[in-house]
Design a protein around this motif. Structure first.
Motif, short mmCIF file in Angstrom:
data_model
loop_
_atom_site.label_atom_id
_atom_site.label_comp_id
_atom_site.label_asym_id
_atom_site.label_seq_id
_atom_site.Cartn_x
_atom_site.Cartn_y
_atom_site.Cartn_z
N MET A 101 16.72 -11.47 -2.69
CA MET A 101 16.99 -12.37 -1.57
C MET A 101 15.73 -13.10 -1.12
N THR A 109 16.16 -14.47 4.55
CA THR A 109 15.92 -13.04 4.42
C THR A 109 15.42 -12.45 5.73
N PHE A 228 22.85 -15.82 -2.26
CA PHE A 228 22.21 -15.10 -1.15
C PHE A 228 23.26 -14.36 -0.31
N GLN A 232 23.48 -10.53 0.32
CA GLN A 232 23.38 -10.06 1.70
C GLN A 232 24.55 -9.15 2.06
#
Length: 521
Positions: A101, A109, A228, A232
């Motif tokens: 990330m 991030t 991402f 996540q």
């Protein structure tokens, strides 16, 4: 296409056989460790409980001890290996995913990391309340178990007084208390999960907005944003797992704390003795002995007792209920320590004798003998490492128990049932007498031990006593037993009555002493 942008960004997937083998080995190792820890903790806790002083068991309920020995030790042993397994796996994945990330978008991030302190703060507040509820649940479950054990263990008394409905109501109240605590625990858990999901949803919206600004600014591609968000989502799951592990650890602290409290508790007993002489005369001396139970230190039970039990003689200890007769027997077995004065056996304090040696030389037969599940032989040789069948049968014959033993289907190896419920009261008492006689003790204590025996059996026991040179202390109310004693001691409110008081007294025990004095004259 999004698939093209995602392919180089995903971490390499290990081969399935290797991954499955590693996971199986790791999980199997932790399960093995868990079983070993559980066994060891239970063994050490049970050993620690058996070494506690009797005052500890008067203050602590059996249901609570059973709950600690079963439920709490299981929580302790399962938390460490299982949570360590999940903790290590989740920690490795969190570090790996955050590295990917960070390479995609440092700004997103760091923004996603804002969720972690919020989750930890919410978890900390929740865990404080959750741990308190768990402690209350443990106590409530232990209390419900105590009601069941008391009712089932005393079922005959419950039936005799027609108290079945009363016991059902007691158990219903205990279960209702458990239900209320369970409902409170589940409600707080649901509210906590709702708050956590709302925070997670808010963070998702915030990251989408920030990601959209980066796409418009040309700092991030659409595929990068999608990658991402997928990373996540995975890392959020593992972070939640780590936070949960922390909370689960705190929730088990209560159980572990009480178990370690019992493990670390030092019994209120003197250092173990080492005396084990090859021969013992059995002379017992009470020198100004006083005693009060630890739970009632301001209420003395015995007050300055001074008397001697001689080898080869039978001493009758009599007195009204509550005068301290059974306490004298307990002190003679080293179950309690005198709060004043000295208790000597062959001139040495009784606490200086080695534990196993002392209880082979000093044997008690109680009014309500306790038998254990197992065979007749197991109960007679209870506590002895080795004993021949001939010696067992000799003790049974001396206790007049050989008659009904021979009539049993398997003789000495017949199962007596739980607490000896397959035997009559008189048979239980004879087995208890045989259990004492098989040790060939130098000091024999009979606490109303012949109350359920017929006259013939009691006379045979007295004949056996008169043939030896052992010291016999009889706590009894039957006139025949008292009149055959070599000396009679009368207790009243923890004190021995003097000779003048006995000769001038008008109660039953005083008249017995007067009759014995006339016979001796």
């Amino acid at each position: 296409p999004p698939s093209l942008s995602l392919s180089p960004l995903r971490p390499p997937v290990p081969s399935r056989p290797r991954s499955s083998l590693s996971a199986g080995c790791r999980g199997g190792s932790f399960v093995f460790i868990m079983s070993r820890i559980n066994l060891r903790i239970r063994e050490q806790l049970f050993s620690s409980l058996l070494r506690q002083d009797l005052g500890f068991f008067q203050e602590t309920k059996t249901g609570e001890l059973n709950s600690r020995l079963n439920s709490d030790t299981k929580l302790m042993s399962s938390w460490l290996p299982l949570n360590a397994n999940v903790l290590l796996r989740s920690l490795v994945k969190v570090v790996g995913l955050y590295s990917f990330m960070l390479s995609l978008s440092p700004r997103l991030t760091f923004l996603s990391l804002l969720e972690v302190p919020l989750m930890i703060a919410a978890e900390k507040v929740y865990n404080v309340r959750h741990q308190a509820v768990l402690l209350e649940i443990q106590d409530a479950v232990a209390k419900a178990g105590q009601v069941v054990r008391e009712a089932v263990g005393g079922l005959q008394t419950v039936r005799s007084f027609g108290a079945e409905e009363h016991e059902v109501c007691r158990y219903k109240e205990a279960l209702e208390r458990c239900r209320q605590l369970w409902w409170r625990r589940d409600l707080e858990r649901a509210l906590y999960l709702l708050l956590r999901r709302m925070v997670h949803l808010g963070m998702q919206v915030l990251m989408l907005r920030c990601g959209l600004q980066q796409i418009l600014a040309g700092d991030l591609t659409r595929g990068g944003l999608l990658s991402f968000l997928l990373f996540q989502e995975d890392v959020g799951h593992y972070v939640h797992t780590l936070v949960y592990m922390y909370g689960d650890m705190l929730s088990n602290v209560g159980a572990a704390e009480k178990v370690f409290c019992y493990l670390d508790r030092q019994p209120n007993l003197p250092p173990p003795g080492t005396l084990a002489p090859p021969t013992l005369q059995g002379r017992v001396e009470f020198q100004d002995v006083s005693f009060a139970y630890p739970s009632r230190p301001d209420q003395p039970v015995l007050k300055g007792l001074t008397f001697t039990l001689h080898p080869g003689q039978m001493t009758a200890l009599v007195g009204p209920n509550g005068s301290g007769k059974t306490t004298v027997a307990a002190l003679l077995q080293n179950l309690y320590q005198p709060t004043g004065g000295k208790l000597l056996l062959d001139g040495e304090p009784i606490s200086k004798y080695e534990h196993g040696y002392l209880h082979r030389q000093v044997a008690l037969v109680g009014q309500e003998p306790v038998l254990f599940s197992g065979s007749v032989r197991d109960n007679i040789t209870y506590g002895l490492k080795s004993c021949s069948d001939e010696k067992v049968m000799a003790a049974a014959q001396a206790a007049k128990a050989d008659e009904f033993i021979k009539e049993m289907e398997h003789g000495l190896y017949t199962d007596v049932g739980e607490k000896g419920n397959q035997l009559a009261v008189g048979q239980k008492q004879r087995l208890a007498i045989a259990r004492a006689l098989v040790r060939d003790p130098r000091v024999l204590i009979l606490d109303e031990a012949t109350s359920a025996l017929d006259v013939q059996c009691e006379q045979a026991l007295q004949d056996w006593q008169s043939r030896g040179d052992r010291t016999v202390l009889v706590i009894a109310h039957r006139l025949q037993t008292i009149q055959s004693a070599d000396q009679i001691l009368v207790l009243r409110q923890g004190e021995l009555l003097e000779h003048d008081q006995l000769m001038a007294g008008q109660d039953l025990y005083s008249r017995l002493v007067q009759q014995q004095q006339q016979l001796q004259d």
